[in-house]
Design a protein around this motif. Structure first.
Motif, short mmCIF file in Angstrom:
data_model
loop_
_atom_site.label_atom_id
_atom_site.label_comp_id
_atom_site.label_asym_id
_atom_site.label_seq_id
_atom_site.Cartn_x
_atom_site.Cartn_y
_atom_site.Cartn_z
N UNK A 238 -13.87 9.11 25.74
CA UNK A 238 -13.43 10.50 25.56
C UNK A 238 -11.94 10.60 25.88
N UNK A 239 -11.13 10.88 24.85
CA UNK A 239 -9.68 10.96 24.99
C UNK A 239 -9.18 12.25 24.35
N UNK A 240 -8.00 12.68 24.76
CA UNK A 240 -7.36 13.81 24.10
C UNK A 240 -6.78 13.36 22.76
N UNK A 241 -6.61 14.31 21.83
CA UNK A 241 -6.05 13.98 20.52
C UNK A 241 -4.81 14.81 20.19
N UNK A 242 -4.53 15.87 20.96
CA UNK A 242 -3.34 16.67 20.70
C UNK A 242 -2.09 15.80 20.71
N UNK A 243 -2.00 14.92 21.70
CA UNK A 243 -0.85 14.03 21.82
C UNK A 243 -0.73 13.09 20.62
N UNK A 244 -1.88 12.61 20.15
CA UNK A 244 -1.87 11.66 19.03
C UNK A 244 -1.47 12.35 17.73
N UNK A 245 -1.92 13.59 17.54
CA UNK A 245 -1.54 14.32 16.33
C UNK A 245 -0.04 14.62 16.35
N UNK A 246 0.50 15.01 17.50
CA UNK A 246 1.93 15.29 17.60
C UNK A 246 2.73 14.04 17.24
N UNK A 247 2.30 12.89 17.74
CA UNK A 247 3.00 11.64 17.47
C UNK A 247 2.93 11.28 16.00
N UNK A 248 1.78 11.59 15.35
CA UNK A 248 1.64 11.31 13.93
C UNK A 248 2.61 12.17 13.11
N UNK A 249 2.84 13.42 13.57
CA UNK A 249 3.76 14.31 12.87
C UNK A 249 5.22 13.99 13.17
N UNK A 250 5.45 13.32 14.31
CA UNK A 250 6.83 13.01 14.73
C UNK A 250 6.91 11.53 15.13
N UNK A 251 6.76 10.62 14.15
CA UNK A 251 6.70 9.19 14.49
C UNK A 251 7.98 8.63 15.09
N UNK A 252 9.10 9.31 14.87
CA UNK A 252 10.38 8.79 15.34
C UNK A 252 10.82 9.40 16.66
N UNK A 253 9.97 10.22 17.26
CA UNK A 253 10.34 10.90 18.50
C UNK A 253 9.40 10.48 19.63
N UNK A 254 9.90 10.64 20.85
CA UNK A 254 9.07 10.41 22.02
C UNK A 254 8.13 11.60 22.21
N UNK A 255 6.87 11.33 22.41
CA UNK A 255 5.88 12.40 22.49
C UNK A 255 6.17 13.35 23.64
N UNK A 256 6.02 14.63 23.38
CA UNK A 256 6.16 15.64 24.42
C UNK A 256 4.82 15.91 25.11
N UNK A 257 3.77 15.22 24.66
CA UNK A 257 2.44 15.41 25.23
C UNK A 257 1.94 14.09 25.83
N UNK A 258 1.21 14.19 26.92
CA UNK A 258 0.69 13.00 27.58
C UNK A 258 -0.78 12.82 27.24
N UNK A 259 -1.16 11.62 26.90
CA UNK A 259 -2.54 11.31 26.56
C UNK A 259 -3.39 11.24 27.83
N UNK A 260 -4.60 11.81 27.78
CA UNK A 260 -5.51 11.83 28.92
C UNK A 260 -6.85 11.22 28.52
N UNK A 261 -7.49 10.57 29.50
CA UNK A 261 -8.82 9.99 29.31
C UNK A 261 -9.77 10.54 30.37
#
Length: 293
Positions: A238-261
């Motif tokens: 069980x992991x968060x996906x908000x961070x992964x979607x943001x990274x998919x939309x902004x592949x060249x930027x450092x994610x502003x969201x932290x992944x949680x498990x």
């Protein structure tokens, strides 16, 4: 439900996807309202994420919340395009619980089950313990309300019985730690004071050493005054996906969201808060024990 899609819309489609909040007072108030609703549901239920729907006049948005943040659809007109909202609701109504965002690993106990009755018996004043009876009292408090649901949770192959959290962190994003005083089924029938244990249910930040891993290392090194880890595990992938979607939309930027498990940690000791000292001498001893640890 709001009457207008212009004055009450909490989000703005014309801004970058990572900064789509609207800033007028009324729109900010609406955003605070939907956040408070989502926070209550995530607090009261066993969930991995949550869908919510906001209707504004003839328009709507769908929001998906998890412990990393929220994903919001663009505003759409459900009157001129009813298939968008209809298809979402049709799919949601037919989806299994885990796809709806429920954590299906806790098992709800029926009031006529043996485990339900066992919890009542072990919380009874007739079962007072010679040592650490406050743990039994915490457990009793967690199931005393007749509206409280009781659950069986498995961690590391051992089953535990819990009621409502003893303490919890009320927030949407972050670790969202819940602390339960739990009945260890593996020792529930034994005549010992170790049957009540502490379960920490939380969403740890990926890439950072988890509390269970750190405590296990300290236990292996025989560090004094450290909680004893009985079990520690991540929960069913069980992991968060908000961070992964943001990274998919902004592949060249450092994610502003932290992944949680999602993870659960079981500790042998049910501890009192440090503020529960009776006098100055006890406070100094507590501080000394912490420094030794």
């Amino acid at each position: 439900f709001k009457a207008s899609d212009t004055t009450s819309d909490p989000f703005e489609d014309n801004q970058p996807a990572h900064a789509s909040e609207a800033f007028s007072i009324k729109r900010k108030d609406t955003r605070g309202q939907v956040i408070s609703y989502a926070m209550k549901v995530l607090q009261k239920q066993h969930r991995t994420f949550l869908f919510s729907l906001i209707i504004m006049g003839h328009c709507a948005r769908i929001i998906r919340w998890d412990r990393a943040g929220a994903v919001v659809t663009e505003k759409f007109n459900y009157v001129s395009s009813p298939e968008l909202l209809g298809l979402f609701l049709w799919r949601y109504s037919r989806a299994p619980d885990d796809v709806r965002g429920f954590d299906t690993t806790p098992v709800l106990l029926k009031s006529n089950s043996a485990h339900y009755r066992l919890m009542t018996r072990m919380a009874s004043d007739d079962q007072k313990l010679a040592v650490r009876d406050y743990a039994r009292q915490f457990f009793k408090d967690s199931i005393e309300d007749k509206k409280t649901r009781r659950w069986k949770i498995s961690v590391g192959g051992t089953d535990y019985l819990v009621g409502k959290p003893y303490k919890e962190e009320i927030s949407i994003i972050g670790r969202a730690t819940r602390i339960y005083v739990a009945l260890d089924l593996s020792s529930a029938e034994e005549d010992e004071d170790g049957r009540f244990v502490c379960i920490k249910d939380s969403w740890h930040v990926d890439g950072v050493d988890a509390e269970g891993e750190i405590l296990s290392t300290l236990n292996d090194c025989h560090v004094e005054n450290i909680p004893t880890v009985l079990a520690y595990t991540d929960v069913d992938d069980q992991h968060t996906v908000t961070d992964k979607l943001w990274q998919r939309l902004h592949p060249d930027k450092t994610s502003e969201f932290r992944s949680h498990t999602h993870s659960r940690l079981v500790e042998k000791e049910v501890c009192l808060s440090l503020i529960e000292f009776n006098n100055g001498k006890e406070l100094i001893k507590l501080a000394y024990d912490c420094f030794i640890g």
